[in-house]
Design a protein around this motif. Structure first.
Motif, PDB file in Angstrom:
ATOM      1  N   ASN A  10      16.074   4.676  -3.170  1.00  0.00           N
ATOM      2  CA  ASN A  10      14.925   4.601  -2.371  1.00  0.00           C
ATOM      3  C   ASN A  10      13.771   3.061  -2.463  1.00  0.00           C
ATOM      4  O   ASN A  10      13.804   3.091  -4.275  1.00  0.00           O
ATOM      5  N   PRO A  11      13.411   2.412  -1.588  1.00  0.00           N
ATOM      6  CA  PRO A  11      12.955   0.945  -1.997  1.00  0.00           C
ATOM      7  C   PRO A  11      11.914   1.854  -3.213  1.00  0.00           C
ATOM      8  O   PRO A  11      10.786   2.925  -2.616  1.00  0.00           O
ATOM      9  N   VAL A  12      11.489   0.988  -4.351  1.00  0.00           N
ATOM     10  CA  VAL A  12       9.801   1.071  -4.801  1.00  0.00           C
ATOM     11  C   VAL A  12       8.796   0.187  -4.550  1.00  0.00           C
ATOM     12  O   VAL A  12       8.817  -0.575  -3.659  1.00  0.00           O
ATOM     13  N   VAL A  13       7.620   1.260  -3.897  1.00  0.00           N
ATOM     14  CA  VAL A  13       6.685   0.880  -2.909  1.00  0.00           C
ATOM     15  C   VAL A  13       5.266   1.422  -4.545  1.00  0.00           C
ATOM     16  O   VAL A  13       5.174   2.102  -4.261  1.00  0.00           O
ATOM     17  N   ALA A  19      -1.217  -3.543  -0.482  1.00  0.00           N
ATOM     18  CA  ALA A  19      -2.608  -4.319  -0.152  1.00  0.00           C
ATOM     19  C   ALA A  19      -1.904  -5.236   0.818  1.00  0.00           C
ATOM     20  O   ALA A  19      -2.356  -6.102   1.030  1.00  0.00           O
ATOM     21  N   GLN A  20      -0.556  -6.096   0.516  1.00  0.00           N
ATOM     22  CA  GLN A  20      -0.085  -7.121   1.384  1.00  0.00           C
ATOM     23  C   GLN A  20       0.123  -6.994   2.374  1.00  0.00           C
ATOM     24  O   GLN A  20       0.025  -7.606   2.820  1.00  0.00           O
ATOM     25  N   TYR A  21       0.354  -6.376   2.141  1.00  0.00           N
ATOM     26  CA  TYR A  21       1.007  -5.917   3.956  1.00  0.00           C
ATOM     27  C   TYR A  21      -0.250  -5.599   4.426  1.00  0.00           C
ATOM     28  O   TYR A  21      -0.108  -6.052   6.295  1.00  0.00           O
ATOM     29  N   LEU A  22      -1.477  -5.456   4.064  1.00  0.00           N
ATOM     30  CA  LEU A  22      -2.111  -4.636   4.913  1.00  0.00           C
ATOM     31  C   LEU A  22      -3.394  -6.003   5.932  1.00  0.00           C
ATOM     32  O   LEU A  22      -3.399  -5.925   6.291  1.00  0.00           O
ATOM     33  N   ALA A  23      -3.021  -7.174   4.729  1.00  0.00           N
ATOM     34  CA  ALA A  23      -3.179  -8.322   4.448  1.00  0.00           C
ATOM     35  C   ALA A  23      -3.178  -9.158   5.371  1.00  0.00           C
ATOM     36  O   ALA A  23      -3.506  -9.297   6.362  1.00  0.00           O
ATOM     37  N   GLU A  24      -1.813  -9.007   5.397  1.00  0.00           N
ATOM     38  CA  GLU A  24      -1.079  -9.855   6.036  1.00  0.00           C
ATOM     39  C   GLU A  24      -1.304  -8.465   7.941  1.00  0.00           C
ATOM     40  O   GLU A  24      -0.445  -9.451   8.754  1.00  0.00           O
ATOM     41  N   ASN A  25      -1.320  -7.916   8.354  1.00  0.00           N
ATOM     42  CA  ASN A  25      -1.478  -7.249   8.787  1.00  0.00           C
ATOM     43  C   ASN A  25      -2.636  -6.148   9.326  1.00  0.00           C
ATOM     44  O   ASN A  25      -3.086  -5.130   9.676  1.00  0.00           O
TER      45      ASN A  25
END
Length: 238
Positions: A10-13, A19-25
């Protein structure tokens, strides 16, 4: 017969990736508005609040912070304007001086009256004329001060020892000073400006205005001293 299938980890999230994803989206919650109703944030005083409420609160705090910063900038700008006007008026007054006493009066008017500096001292090292005691150092008492405070520059901003303060301001409880050497090589004398506030003059301060004053005094004082020396010589002959 069985086939071994490697398990896909399972990918580690972690929080950083989220935070990075929300900042980019930043429009993420526009596409998933139902999440806004499910999310809640802990508030130190109000308990759980919605994300929208928390965003509004952060924005209000940021606006208040910006308003305070703007107010501070306006106060600083107003103070800088007052300083510029005071120095500009002083330059004009100094250029009109014909005697050393007038120079001292102009300096006192600017620093003591307009800029609320409680102490001012103008001293000469080797003068061609006889000067009042207020304009001279006793013997070589100033040499230690010069060697200590002017090792790499001809302007010093900061604090002095008790002995140094007594040398320049014997009757005033000065906490910080601006010391300005006069002359092309600092050989003419020294202008000392004192303040009761220990943090008023700091080494990191800009020295543009005091260096302009230094350059002007270096130009106008020698002719004034020479003129007074000539006048004294004529008086002695008479």
């Amino acid at each position: 017969m069985t086939t071994d299938v490697k398990a896909i980890p399972n990918p580690v999230v972690d929080d950083t990736l989220i935070a990075q994803y929300l900042a980019e989206n930043p429009d993420f919650f526009e596409h998933h508005p139902q999440l806004l109703k499910q999310l809640s944030l802990r508030h130190q005083e109000r308990g759980a609040v919605s994300l929208v409420e928390r965003q509004q609160q952060v924005l209000r705090q940021r606006i208040m912070q910006l308003e305070e910063e703007i107010t501070d900038l306006m106060v600083t700008a107003r103070r800088n304007e007052e300083l510029f006007r005071a120095y500009s008026d002083l330059y004009v007054a100094l250029l009109a001086c014909t005697h050393l006493a007038e120079v001292m009066d102009a300096l006192q008017e600017t620093f003591s009256t307009q800029l609320n500096m409680p102490a001012l001292s103008l001293k000469f090292f080797d003068s061609p004329i006889e000067l009042d005691e207020q304009f001279t150092f006793a013997a070589d008492t100033h040499k230690k001060l010069l060697s200590k405070r002017f090792q790499s520059a001809n302007v010093y901003l900061g604090r002095l020892t008790e002995d140094e303060k007594k040398l320049l301001f014997p009757n005033e409880p000065i906490a910080s000073v601006a010391l300005i050497l006069l002359g092309d090589k600092g050989e003419l004398g020294m202008l000392a400006i004192g303040n009761h506030d220990a943090g008023h003059f700091e080494p990191a301060m800009d020295t543009l205005l005091v260096r302009q004053l230094q350059a002007l005094l270096t130009k106008i004082l020698p002719p004034l001293l020479a003129h007074q020396a000539s006048y004294q010589a004529q008086s002695d002959d008479a």
